[in-house]
Motif scaffolding. Structure first.
Motif, PDB file in Angstrom:
ATOM      1  N   GLN A  63     -33.218  24.319  38.239  1.00  0.00           N
ATOM      2  CA  GLN A  63     -34.551  24.139  37.666  1.00  0.00           C
ATOM      3  C   GLN A  63     -35.603  24.002  38.770  1.00  0.00           C
ATOM      4  O   GLN A  63     -36.658  24.631  38.705  1.00  0.00           O
ATOM      5  CB  GLN A  63     -34.600  22.919  36.750  1.00  0.00           C
ATOM      6  N   ALA A  64     -35.306  23.208  39.782  1.00  0.00           N
ATOM      7  CA  ALA A  64     -36.245  23.046  40.895  1.00  0.00           C
ATOM      8  C   ALA A  64     -36.505  24.390  41.575  1.00  0.00           C
ATOM      9  O   ALA A  64     -37.643  24.717  41.919  1.00  0.00           O
ATOM     10  CB  ALA A  64     -35.709  22.031  41.895  1.00  0.00           C
ATOM     11  N   TYR A 104     -36.136  32.679  31.751  1.00  0.00           N
ATOM     12  CA  TYR A 104     -35.097  32.100  32.605  1.00  0.00           C
ATOM     13  C   TYR A 104     -35.367  30.614  32.829  1.00  0.00           C
ATOM     14  O   TYR A 104     -34.484  29.777  32.644  1.00  0.00           O
ATOM     15  CB  TYR A 104     -35.056  32.860  33.942  1.00  0.00           C
ATOM     16  N   LEU A 105     -36.600  30.279  33.201  1.00  0.00           N
ATOM     17  CA  LEU A 105     -36.955  28.883  33.442  1.00  0.00           C
ATOM     18  C   LEU A 105     -36.769  28.054  32.175  1.00  0.00           C
ATOM     19  O   LEU A 105     -36.238  26.939  32.236  1.00  0.00           O
ATOM     20  CB  LEU A 105     -38.399  28.774  33.950  1.00  0.00           C
ATOM     21  N   ALA A 106     -37.166  28.579  31.039  1.00  0.00           N
ATOM     22  CA  ALA A 106     -37.010  27.844  29.776  1.00  0.00           C
ATOM     23  C   ALA A 106     -35.535  27.580  29.475  1.00  0.00           C
ATOM     24  O   ALA A 106     -35.171  26.470  29.046  1.00  0.00           O
ATOM     25  CB  ALA A 106     -37.661  28.626  28.633  1.00  0.00           C
ATOM     26  N   ASP A 107     -34.679  28.558  29.717  1.00  0.00           N
ATOM     27  CA  ASP A 107     -33.245  28.380  29.461  1.00  0.00           C
ATOM     28  C   ASP A 107     -32.626  27.375  30.435  1.00  0.00           C
ATOM     29  O   ASP A 107     -31.762  26.584  30.056  1.00  0.00           O
ATOM     30  CB  ASP A 107     -32.510  29.714  29.522  1.00  0.00           C
ATOM     31  N   VAL A 108     -33.080  27.392  31.679  1.00  0.00           N
ATOM     32  CA  VAL A 108     -32.580  26.420  32.658  1.00  0.00           C
ATOM     33  C   VAL A 108     -33.035  25.013  32.264  1.00  0.00           C
ATOM     34  O   VAL A 108     -32.252  24.067  32.278  1.00  0.00           O
ATOM     35  CB  VAL A 108     -33.036  26.776  34.091  1.00  0.00           C
ATOM     36  N   ALA A 110     -33.758  23.932  29.312  1.00  0.00           N
ATOM     37  CA  ALA A 110     -33.013  23.535  28.111  1.00  0.00           C
ATOM     38  C   ALA A 110     -31.618  23.043  28.483  1.00  0.00           C
ATOM     39  O   ALA A 110     -31.128  22.059  27.917  1.00  0.00           O
ATOM     40  CB  ALA A 110     -32.927  24.706  27.133  1.00  0.00           C
ATOM     41  N   ALA A 111     -30.994  23.696  29.445  1.00  0.00           N
ATOM     42  CA  ALA A 111     -29.657  23.276  29.885  1.00  0.00           C
ATOM     43  C   ALA A 111     -29.717  21.911  30.553  1.00  0.00           C
ATOM     44  O   ALA A 111     -28.832  21.070  30.353  1.00  0.00           O
ATOM     45  CB  ALA A 111     -29.059  24.306  30.841  1.00  0.00           C
ATOM     46  N   VAL A 112     -30.762  21.659  31.322  1.00  0.00           N
ATOM     47  CA  VAL A 112     -30.913  20.354  31.973  1.00  0.00           C
ATOM     48  C   VAL A 112     -31.180  19.279  30.921  1.00  0.00           C
ATOM     49  O   VAL A 112     -30.586  18.199  30.963  1.00  0.00           O
ATOM     50  CB  VAL A 112     -32.054  20.383  33.024  1.00  0.00           C
ATOM     51  N   ALA A 113     -32.060  19.578  29.960  1.00  0.00           N
ATOM     52  CA  ALA A 113     -32.430  18.602  28.929  1.00  0.00           C
ATOM     53  C   ALA A 113     -31.243  18.227  28.048  1.00  0.00           C
ATOM     54  O   ALA A 113     -31.113  17.078  27.626  1.00  0.00           O
ATOM     55  CB  ALA A 113     -33.572  19.148  28.084  1.00  0.00           C
ATOM     56  N   ALA A 114     -30.383  19.197  27.786  1.00  0.00           N
ATOM     57  CA  ALA A 114     -29.199  18.951  26.969  1.00  0.00           C
ATOM     58  C   ALA A 114     -27.988  18.999  27.882  1.00  0.00           C
ATOM     59  O   ALA A 114     -27.104  19.833  27.716  1.00  0.00           O
ATOM     60  CB  ALA A 114     -29.091  20.002  25.874  1.00  0.00           C
ATOM     61  N   ALA A 115     -27.961  18.116  28.850  1.00  0.00           N
ATOM     62  CA  ALA A 115     -26.900  18.103  29.861  1.00  0.00           C
ATOM     63  C   ALA A 115     -25.541  18.330  29.208  1.00  0.00           C
ATOM     64  O   ALA A 115     -25.156  17.597  28.303  1.00  0.00           O
ATOM     65  CB  ALA A 115     -26.916  16.784  30.610  1.00  0.00           C
ATOM     66  N   ILE A 129     -28.239  31.593  30.749  1.00  0.00           N
ATOM     67  CA  ILE A 129     -28.874  31.660  32.077  1.00  0.00           C
ATOM     68  C   ILE A 129     -28.451  32.937  32.802  1.00  0.00           C
ATOM     69  O   ILE A 129     -29.284  33.676  33.325  1.00  0.00           O
ATOM     70  CB  ILE A 129     -28.521  30.407  32.904  1.00  0.00           C
ATOM     71  N   ALA A 130     -27.161  33.207  32.831  1.00  0.00           N
ATOM     72  CA  ALA A 130     -26.646  34.394  33.531  1.00  0.00           C
ATOM     73  C   ALA A 130     -27.132  35.685  32.886  1.00  0.00           C
ATOM     74  O   ALA A 130     -27.370  36.681  33.571  1.00  0.00           O
ATOM     75  CB  ALA A 130     -25.122  34.348  33.581  1.00  0.00           C
TER      76      ALA A 130
END
Length: 145
Positions: A63-64, A104-108, A110-115, A129-130
């Motif tokens: 994400q960063a 891509y950023l939105a999907d990343v 979302a993955a961080v938010a829903a660890a 993401i891929a």
């Protein structure tokens, strides 16, 4: 003396910004992105054990990285030549390219938010993401020969 140090520092910063190379900058960000994605891929494939804290840290790093990827700064007019695999289509369809990066950023995010609590959840998130990576590379990257 302090004002002199600040003035010199500001001048050095301005000079370094003026000589920044967008091609090298974007290549460095993409190499970093690839390394992080590669690490997550090993977990998804079962080559490395799933560790929730490590996976979350890698997703946060992704994400960063994505948040540093400023399309306007990294893909200015005229940066389509030289040692780059960026396709001319980027500059022909800048809105589409930005939309792909935004997705891509939105999907990343979302993955961080829903660890992901387990590897199966990670597989689903990683797939999204891929998929973004593959779609963007097919449309906006010149294939290496």
């Amino acid at each position: 003396m302090r004002k002199l140090v600040i003035a010199i520092s500001m001048l050095a910063l301005a000079a370094s910004a003026a000589f920044a190379d967008p091609v090298l900058d974007r290549q460095a960000l993409m190499k970093e992105r690839g390394k992080i994605v590669g690490g997550l891929s090993k977990v998804v494939k079962g080559e490395e054990a799933y560790d929730a804290a490590s996976v979350l840290a890698q997703l946060q790093a992704l994400q960063a990285n994505a948040e540093k990827f400023d399309v306007d700064t990294l893909f200015p007019a005229g940066s389509d030549t030289g040692d780059t695999t960026a396709s001319p289509k980027i500059w022909q369809d800048m809105a589409g390219f930005k939309a792909a990066e935004d997705k891509y950023l939105a999907d990343v995010k979302a993955a961080v938010a829903a660890a992901p609590a387990d590897v199966d959840t990670l597989k689903t998130q990683f797939g999204a993401i891929a998929s973004n990576c593959g779609t963007c590379h097919q449309a906006y990257r010149v294939k290496k020969s």
